[in-house]
Motif scaffolding. Structure first.
Motif, PDB file in Angstrom:
ATOM      1  N   ILE A  92      24.014 -11.640  97.633  1.00 28.12           N
ATOM      2  CA  ILE A  92      25.092 -12.300  96.898  1.00 28.12           C
ATOM      3  C   ILE A  92      24.653 -12.530  95.463  1.00 28.12           C
ATOM      4  O   ILE A  92      23.556 -13.016  95.201  1.00 28.12           O
ATOM      5  CB  ILE A  92      25.450 -13.644  97.562  1.00 28.12           C
ATOM      6  N   CYS A 105      24.190 -25.386  96.072  1.00 21.25           N
ATOM      7  CA  CYS A 105      25.442 -24.641  96.103  1.00 21.25           C
ATOM      8  C   CYS A 105      25.563 -23.805  94.841  1.00 21.25           C
ATOM      9  O   CYS A 105      24.910 -24.072  93.825  1.00 21.25           O
ATOM     10  CB  CYS A 105      26.649 -25.582  96.200  1.00 21.25           C
ATOM     11  N   GLY A 108      29.652 -17.646  93.392  1.00 22.68           N
ATOM     12  CA  GLY A 108      29.334 -16.238  93.297  1.00 22.68           C
ATOM     13  C   GLY A 108      30.131 -15.570  92.194  1.00 22.68           C
ATOM     14  O   GLY A 108      31.113 -16.126  91.678  1.00 22.68           O
ATOM     15  N   THR A 110      32.147 -13.377  92.460  1.00 22.80           N
ATOM     16  CA  THR A 110      33.516 -13.100  92.929  1.00 22.80           C
ATOM     17  C   THR A 110      34.401 -14.340  92.882  1.00 22.80           C
ATOM     18  O   THR A 110      35.599 -14.247  93.146  1.00 22.80           O
ATOM     19  CB  THR A 110      33.477 -12.583  94.366  1.00 22.80           C
ATOM     20  N   ASP A 112      33.830 -17.026  94.850  1.00 24.54           N
ATOM     21  CA  ASP A 112      33.658 -17.765  96.102  1.00 24.54           C
ATOM     22  C   ASP A 112      32.513 -18.763  95.952  1.00 24.54           C
ATOM     23  O   ASP A 112      31.536 -18.504  95.247  1.00 24.54           O
ATOM     24  CB  ASP A 112      33.344 -16.817  97.255  1.00 24.54           C
ATOM     25  N   TYR A 114      29.420 -20.985  97.711  1.00 25.65           N
ATOM     26  CA  TYR A 114      28.466 -20.913  98.806  1.00 25.65           C
ATOM     27  C   TYR A 114      27.531 -22.124  98.739  1.00 25.65           C
ATOM     28  O   TYR A 114      27.224 -22.616  97.646  1.00 25.65           O
ATOM     29  CB  TYR A 114      27.610 -19.648  98.719  1.00 25.65           C
ATOM     30  N   ASP A 129      31.285 -25.563 105.734  1.00 22.30           N
ATOM     31  CA  ASP A 129      31.803 -24.505 106.607  1.00 22.30           C
ATOM     32  C   ASP A 129      32.286 -25.038 107.941  1.00 22.30           C
ATOM     33  O   ASP A 129      32.577 -24.265 108.859  1.00 22.30           O
ATOM     34  CB  ASP A 129      30.722 -23.447 106.846  1.00 22.30           C
ATOM     35  N   ARG A 140      29.449 -19.351 103.075  1.00 21.80           N
ATOM     36  CA  ARG A 140      30.668 -19.432 102.274  1.00 21.80           C
ATOM     37  C   ARG A 140      31.425 -20.716 102.595  1.00 21.80           C
ATOM     38  O   ARG A 140      31.700 -21.019 103.756  1.00 21.80           O
ATOM     39  CB  ARG A 140      31.568 -18.228 102.519  1.00 21.80           C
ATOM     40  N   ARG A 146      39.846 -19.364  94.774  1.00 22.41           N
ATOM     41  CA  ARG A 146      38.639 -19.168  93.983  1.00 22.41           C
ATOM     42  C   ARG A 146      38.178 -20.500  93.400  1.00 22.41           C
ATOM     43  O   ARG A 146      38.973 -21.410  93.184  1.00 22.41           O
ATOM     44  CB  ARG A 146      38.910 -18.167  92.852  1.00 22.41           C
TER      45      ARG A 146
END
Length: 416
Positions: A92, A105, A108, A110, A112, A114, A129, A140, A146
């Motif tokens: 990632i 934390c 990413g 993209t 997202d 994590y 999660d 994730r 987003r």
């Protein structure tokens, strides 16, 4: 991690008592400027956690050091990485990182979010999660949109989505998740109960604070005056400041804010005109952890409203830690204030407490800082430096003995 926690707690308590009792040293030892030339390996973000730290390389890869991210330390000694080590799940690519009390934390590339680390820390399930298990691999966060900003606190995490709505998860203690939660902890993100849209968010130990799109600051959670609520914050027999609320409350003073940072029972921020302010740290008389000067206003008292950081410095940011705060000037110089019992101020000496900004030695120029019981910073030349207590390898300098490092020391090149 239990064995390290006990030892570290004893060390911190001893240092804290010494720091309160001692007289501030005669002055920091400036020493020679540090050679910050660009290294072969470059960083773009760093997060200082309670027992370990993580950083993001220029290529988005994740590296961590200190006590193993996931370890119950059943067999001594605890696993320790004394220098940055490639982390599990490095496929990632990360754009940012934030570190708290046992969890880390990041967002990413993209968009997202994590989280990874010890999700069972204080039973909070703060990986977001829906589970409470720990994970070295980034998990994730269960958000459907987003993420534009994320902040890891002591045992809760908050994020802003692409629509500027705030979501929080983890421990609900004191209302710091910004909504009523029927159980002790919330293991999935839940929207903060407000129609206010935010552009940045920060999580502390007892509180969460965020800045709205109109530059007004709001805080929720509470304790010790950390909400900046002024007369709305009433006293009780537990603490001179007992207000706790799950409803975001505007910070007093009518200040328009550029940034905000929630710390351990206190909060700091920078106004649009680059002035620094802090509030909170309102303690009972005889409290074992007094304010220690961490409001930076030339006093060792707390405040329920924002008070100006002393001096004529213009800040781009102020970051809060456990017992200290540090600010970056417009030219990237670092100044710190508060407790220096662990050398966490980086002023070339160990001990004392300082109620006004003290310049960090070494002549470095920083672009960001991250604080816990120690301090780390990213310089303009993409190097990471840390200072303070080296116990458990948390400085990333190849040492793990319980020594205090009073000058910024460069984090070593990654291993592996």
């Amino acid at each position: 991690m239990f064995r390290v926690s006990i030892n570290a707690a004893c060390c911190l308590l001893a240092c804290g008592v010494l720091a309160v009792a001692c007289v501030a040293p005669g002055g920091p030892d400036g020493g020679a400027d540090i050679d910050d030339r660009t290294a072969a390996f470059a960083w773009k973000a760093v997060g200082a956690g309670t027992y370990n730290s993580c950083a993001i390389a220029q290529d988005g890869q994740r590296y961590c050091w200190g006590v193993a991210l996931v370890s119950d330390c059943a067999q001594a000694p605890c696993p320790i990485n004394e220098r940055p080590t490639p982390a599990v799940g490095s496929a990632i690519r990360f754009a940012s990182v934030t570190s708290g009390g046992g969890i880390h934390c990041g967002v990413g590339e993209t968009g997202d979010a994590y989280c990874w680390g010890d999700a069972t820390y204080s039973g909070a399930g703060s990986l977001g999660d829906g589970e409470t298990t720990a994970s070295e691999t980034p998990i994730r966060v269960a958000m459907t949109t987003r993420v534009r900003d994320i902040a890891a606190g002591y045992n809760h995490v908050c994020a802003l989505d692409e629509h500027h709505d705030a979501y929080c998860w983890g421990s609900r203690l004191g209302g710091k998740l910004g909504r009523d939660v029927p159980t002790l902890d919330s293991h999935r993100p839940g929207k903060v109960s407000t129609a206010v849209k935010f552009r940045t968010i920060s999580t502390g130990n007892t509180q969460t604070c965020a800045i709205a799109l109109d530059d007004i600051a709001y805080c929720w959670g509470g304790g010790y005056g950390s909400l900046g609520a002024g007369a709305r914050d009433t006293a009780c027999n537990i603490s001179p400041s007992c207000l706790s609320t799950s409803t975001p409350m505007p910070v007093e003073g009518g200040i328009r804010w550029a940034m905000i940072s929630a710390g351990n029972a206190f909060t700091c921020g920078v106004s649009l005109d680059h002035r620094g302010y802090c509030w909170g740290a309102v303690m009972n008389f005889g409290d074992p952890n007094p304010p220690l000067g961490k409001l930076g206003n030339d006093t060792f008292s707390g405040s329920k409203v924002p008070v100006a950081v002393s001096g004529d410095l213009q800040f781009q940011s102020i970051t809060t830690g456990t017992r200290q705060a540090c600010g970056l000037t417009l030219t990237g110089e670092a100044y710190c204030w508060g407790n220096n019992g662990l050398a966490e101020l980086g002023i070339g000496t160990t001990g004392g407490r300082f109620a006004s900004p003290q310049r960090v030695v070494g002549g470095l120029r920083f672009v960001s800082l991250s604080l816990a019981d120690h301090t780390c910073g990213l310089t303009v030349n993409h190097n990471v430096y840390c200072w303070g207590l080296s116990y458990g390898g948390r400085l990333g300098n190849g040492q793990s003995v319980p020594a205090s490092v009073s000058r910024p020391t460069r984090v070593l090149q990654p291993s592996g």
